[in-house]
Design an enzyme around this catalytic site. Structure first.
Site, PDB file in Angstrom:
ATOM      1  N   ALA A  87      -9.498   0.370   0.853  1.00  0.00           N
ATOM      2  CA  ALA A  87     -10.669  -0.465   1.488  1.00  0.00           C
ATOM      3  C   ALA A  87     -10.291  -1.660   0.886  1.00  0.00           C
ATOM      4  O   ALA A  87     -11.234  -2.697   1.079  1.00  0.00           O
ATOM      5  CB  ALA A  87     -12.050   0.223   0.703  1.00  0.00           C
ATOM      6  N   ARG A 114      -0.515  10.967  -6.593  1.00  0.00           N
ATOM      7  CA  ARG A 114      -0.881  11.388  -8.054  1.00  0.00           C
ATOM      8  C   ARG A 114      -0.734  12.885  -8.149  1.00  0.00           C
ATOM      9  O   ARG A 114      -1.261  13.434  -9.235  1.00  0.00           O
ATOM     10  CB  ARG A 114      -2.005  10.885  -8.279  1.00  0.00           C
ATOM     11  CG  ARG A 114      -1.925   9.442  -8.846  1.00  0.00           C
ATOM     12  CD  ARG A 114      -3.343   8.728  -9.318  1.00  0.00           C
ATOM     13  NE  ARG A 114      -4.129   8.515  -8.055  1.00  0.00           N
ATOM     14  CZ  ARG A 114      -4.271   7.390  -7.092  1.00  0.00           C
ATOM     15  NH1 ARG A 114      -3.277   6.642  -7.615  1.00  0.00           N
ATOM     16  NH2 ARG A 114      -4.870   7.532  -6.163  1.00  0.00           N
ATOM     17  N   MET A 124      10.268  -1.083   1.929  1.00  0.00           N
ATOM     18  CA  MET A 124       9.943  -2.321   1.934  1.00  0.00           C
ATOM     19  C   MET A 124       9.106  -2.696   3.290  1.00  0.00           C
ATOM     20  O   MET A 124       9.984  -2.605   4.456  1.00  0.00           O
ATOM     21  CB  MET A 124      11.058  -3.322   1.702  1.00  0.00           C
ATOM     22  CG  MET A 124      10.889  -4.720   2.207  1.00  0.00           C
ATOM     23  SD  MET A 124       9.844  -5.677   1.080  1.00  0.00           S
ATOM     24  CE  MET A 124       9.582  -7.203   2.078  1.00  0.00           C
ATOM     25  N   CYS A 177       3.251  -6.563  -4.892  1.00  0.00           N
ATOM     26  CA  CYS A 177       4.598  -5.576  -5.380  1.00  0.00           C
ATOM     27  C   CYS A 177       5.349  -6.202  -6.013  1.00  0.00           C
ATOM     28  O   CYS A 177       5.961  -5.507  -7.113  1.00  0.00           O
ATOM     29  CB  CYS A 177       5.161  -5.059  -4.008  1.00  0.00           C
ATOM     30  SG  CYS A 177       4.079  -3.959  -2.867  1.00  0.00           S
ATOM     31  N   THR A 237     -14.388   4.433  -0.445  1.00  0.00           N
ATOM     32  CA  THR A 237     -13.241   5.469  -0.290  1.00  0.00           C
ATOM     33  C   THR A 237     -13.244   6.602  -1.588  1.00  0.00           C
ATOM     34  O   THR A 237     -13.371   5.872  -2.704  1.00  0.00           O
ATOM     35  CB  THR A 237     -12.038   4.763   0.100  1.00  0.00           C
ATOM     36  OG1 THR A 237     -11.508   3.980  -0.928  1.00  0.00           O
ATOM     37  CG2 THR A 237     -12.059   4.029   1.223  1.00  0.00           C
ATOM     38  N   CYS A 259       2.835 -10.683  -0.842  1.00  0.00           N
ATOM     39  CA  CYS A 259       3.881 -10.399  -1.731  1.00  0.00           C
ATOM     40  C   CYS A 259       3.612 -10.016  -3.179  1.00  0.00           C
ATOM     41  O   CYS A 259       4.220  -9.139  -3.957  1.00  0.00           O
ATOM     42  CB  CYS A 259       5.066 -11.514  -1.750  1.00  0.00           C
ATOM     43  SG  CYS A 259       5.558 -12.050  -0.152  1.00  0.00           S
ATOM     44  N   ASP A 309     -15.041  -4.707  -8.407  1.00  0.00           N
ATOM     45  CA  ASP A 309     -14.115  -3.520  -8.100  1.00  0.00           C
ATOM     46  C   ASP A 309     -14.228  -2.587  -9.400  1.00  0.00           C
ATOM     47  O   ASP A 309     -13.361  -1.838  -9.702  1.00  0.00           O
ATOM     48  CB  ASP A 309     -12.557  -4.131  -8.143  1.00  0.00           C
ATOM     49  CG  ASP A 309     -11.532  -3.095  -7.951  1.00  0.00           C
ATOM     50  OD1 ASP A 309     -11.975  -2.029  -7.295  1.00  0.00           O
ATOM     51  OD2 ASP A 309     -10.553  -3.012  -8.469  1.00  0.00           O
TER      52      ASP A 309
END
Length: 724
Positions: free
Chosen positions: A209, A148, A676, A636, A267, A633, A332
């Site tokens: 985390a 970022r 990957m 992503c 974090t 998986c 979250d």
């Protein structure tokens, strides 16, 4: 250029550069005449440079330039475009100093570009995927490749790398000056956020985390040497080993059970703000590890300093004060979103305040001197809490929101009302411009025994049953909200495309700029919200624009390369814009009044699903493959194998169609250096089940309905190796 050079030397040097450019030879600028220091970053005027993540220490993302304004905006056009074909996710805020643009791209690669022409001056690749390969390849599984932003101090640029390093680069040449490993290479810790430079120090945190046992902390390093100056942990460790300071001793009283075995979380993966007026650093801390408080702190407790703003002395790192936005966090709802410094007149008196819109859906105004709450109101639909009690500063929670009965459906969900996409504040209008998300959340921990739950590193560590199936197109939306922090109310809003909008920039020209998921960069009247201008950038935009001046000409620059969690988590909600992983060029675009450049035309592509008609699907194996896919998986390649464009759509991948090629990539790591991850712990039976599930989704006429993969069955997900 250095002032010691005479006029004839300068002319010869300029002629040499011109000849090199004419021959197509790349070159580097000489060292900048004025090193970056506290005064330079603090300055409000003239606004010709953009020296820090939020332009200056205020993090307001307000440019005092007004050549581009609400009257001249129709003349704004593309000046130049720099193609970045090797990049995927681009979410960085560029920094600009004396006509040079610096930005970080995929895998923490740093670029320096001439702001006048778009010519690349230098490029530095920290070889992040090689570092994962050489240290702990499984760490790469939850690393999305994004970065970022950067920091500046002296003559150096600083970048945090995905594998946990902090590197100093010379601004003029891009040559490394020093490098330090800030995290344990064997832990799940990764860096996707930007450093913060102040007082000759560089501060860096990390994330991860959600992916295994991890205890949050930040580290301050000497900007010249890379020596560690101080470190502050954000959650307490094992009491038997002693506490680092009194702040950790105090925080430990708000935890229960053996939380340290889970790491705790907290974090600092995104926002950090330096306050020159009080010489303090403010940390925006993350969620708990795991999310589910029933596991990490079974007898309850606020769990300090999760989901908090923590103020530290900038020179020593000593605790000053904290304000916790979500006590006992279990959704979250982290507070890792930007923290903006401003002066507001409240009850007739000027107050130094901090403006904060974390995930939990409330907008907070906090006194920077004391850390006390001034006001807080809902920024849209919020159902987990009724309000914030101004006397205590605590939320008044709605019974059942903590999924006490095993499940809860609330607003907002894990993406939050406001995520990491930066908001901006215009002191002229008095408004904050917030990229807002409207996505609910479903939480379910049925069947999970908190006493038996164990981490599995480098995969989800939520302590919840995981969502499976498609994320439907109607599952969420987004908007741009102009918020009055003084009166705590919405002044205007504009709907934005999809559910993953870009960060914002506001200017003295009465403008707000924002990139959107459908590829449009738009400008709005800052006071009224009226749309004034737009440009189709040919791919979704997540990164925030910046504004600066070169040779007296105001410019706007933005990175185009839709990135972050949305395009990766995918499903129909994020796939609706048609962005393919390989189909559109990622770019740095720069605009100025009278710009006449054009992007090359693009050809629309249609997703071609592939199939092996001879393959006979087995329902049991498909179900086993579904569980494996969701856990390993989906983060992503997308919900229900529907990619949002952040990674290849496996239903249309020739490699995923070939059993041999699939094996080479998944277990053999054939594409590890390109991003990957390797899953070398999968056996053949697991690989075949995963293959069958992907083929099943490629054949499906409709996306699967949303459902769950039960966490309680995780220990039984191993497939019998004796099955044919």
């Amino acid at each position: 250029m250095r002032h010691s050079q005479g006029p004839w030397a300068l002319r010869r040097q300029a002629l040499s550069w011109a000849l090199l450019c004419g021959l197509g030879i790349s070159w580097s600028l000489p060292a900048a005449a004025a090193p970056v220091d506290r005064a330079a970053i603090s300055a409000e005027l003239p606004g010709n440079d953009w020296l820090a993540y939020g332009r200056n220490y205020s993090e307001q993302r307000f440019s005092p330039l007004q050549q581009i304004n609400s009257q001249s905006i129709p003349e704004l056009g593309l000046a130049w475009a720099l193609d970045l074909p090797e990049a995927t996710s681009l979410v960085s805020t560029p920094l600009v100093k004396e006509g040079v643009i610096y930005f970080s791209a995929t895998h923490s690669v740093v670029h320096a570009v001439d702001a006048r022409s778009g010519k690349q001056l230098w490029r530095y690749d920290p070889k992040v995927t090689e570092a994962f390969r050489d240290n702990n390849p499984r760490r790469q599984r939850m690393y999305w490749g994004m970065n970022r932003g950067l920091a500046m101090w002296g003559d150096n640029i600083f970048v945090g790398t995905g594998d946990g390093r902090l590197i100093a680069l010379n601004m003029a040449s891009g040559e490394p000056q020093w490098s330090v490993q800030t995290t344990d290479p064997q832990s799940p810790a990764i860096i996707t956020g930007m450093p913060l430079a102040f007082n000759g120090k560089v501060l860096i945190g990390f994330g991860g985390a959600d992916n295994g046992p991890l205890r949050g902390y930040v580290s301050a390093y000497d900007a010249e040497t890379g020596e560690l100056s101080w470190r502050f942990h954000t959650v307490p460790g094992n009491p038997a080993e002693g506490f680092e300071n009194e702040a950790m001793r105090m925080a430990a009283e708000t935890w229960s059970g053996e939380w340290w075995k889970h790491g705790g979380g907290g974090t600092v993966w995104n926002s950090m703000t330096y306050d020159p007026q009080f010489n303090r650093v403010y940390l925006g801390t993350g969620n708990g590890a795991p999310w589910n408080r029933k596991i990490r702190s079974p007898e309850g407790g606020d769990n300090l300093f999760l989901s908090s703003i923590v103020a530290l002395d900038a020179d020593s790192g000593e605790y000053q004060w904290h304000y916790q936005t979500t006590p006992g966090e279990t959704w979250d709802f982290n507070s890792s979103m930007d923290m903006v410094l401003a002066e507001l007149e409240i009850d007739g008196e000027p107050r130094q305040v901090l403006l904060h819109a974390p995930k939990n859906g409330f907008f907070y105004v906090i006194d920077r001197a004391s850390g006390k709450l001034i006001s807080a109101e809902k920024l849209g639909e919020v159902t987990w809490a009724e309000r914030i009690d101004l006397a205590t500063g605590r939320p008044v929670e709605v019974p059942g929101a903590r999924y006490e009965s095993g499940e809860a459906f609330i607003w907002p969900g894990p993406p939050g009302r406001h995520s990491w996409h930066p908001m901006s504040f215009n002191p002229q209008t008095g408004l904050v411009y917030v990229p807002a998300l409207h996505i609910p959340g479903y939480y379910n921990d049925m069947g999970i025994d908190p006493k038996k739950w164990l981490h599995r590193s480098h995969t989800y560590a939520f302590g919840l049953n995981l969502g499976a199936g498609d994320a439907p197109r109607e599952a969420g939306s987004s908007s741009l909200i102009a918020w009055d922090p003084l009166r705590q109310r919405e002044v205007w809003s504009q709907p934005t495309a999809g559910a993953w909008p870009g960060g914002t920039l506001t200017t003295a020209g009465n403008l707000v700029f924002q990139g959107q998921a459908d590829g449009y960069l738009k400008a709005f009247d800052a006071a009224s919200g009226e749309p004034l201008w737009q440009f189709q950038a040919q791919r979704g935009i997540s990164a925030p624009p910046v504004s600066y001046s070169v040779d007296g000409v105001q410019q706007i620059s933005v990175l185009v390369g839709w990135g972050g969690g949305g395009p990766l988590v995918g499903g129909s909600l994020f796939a609706q814009h048609g962005w393919g992983y390989r189909d559109q060029t990622r770019r740095l675009l720069t605009f100025r009044l009278g710009g006449e450049a054009r992007l090359p035309p693009v050809t629309s592509t249609v997703l071609q699903l592939l199939d092996n008609p001879e393959l006979q699907l087995d329902a049991e194996r498909v179900q086993q493959g579904r569980d494996l896919y969701v856990r390993n998986c989906q983060t992503c390649h997308g919900s229900d194998v529907i990619s949002g464009g952040g990674a290849p759509d496996l239903r249309a991948s020739a490699l995923a169609l070939s059993p041999e090629g699939f094996d080479q990539v998944v277990r053999g790591g054939a594409l590890q250096l390109r991003g990957m991850p390797v899953f070398d712990d999968f056996d053949q039976a697991q690989l075949q089940a995963l293959y069958q599930f992907i083929r099943d989704r490629a054949r499906a006429s409709q996306p699967a309905e949303p459902g769950l993969v039960m966490e309680a069955s995780r220990s039984n997900q191993q497939i019998d190796k004796d099955q044919p």
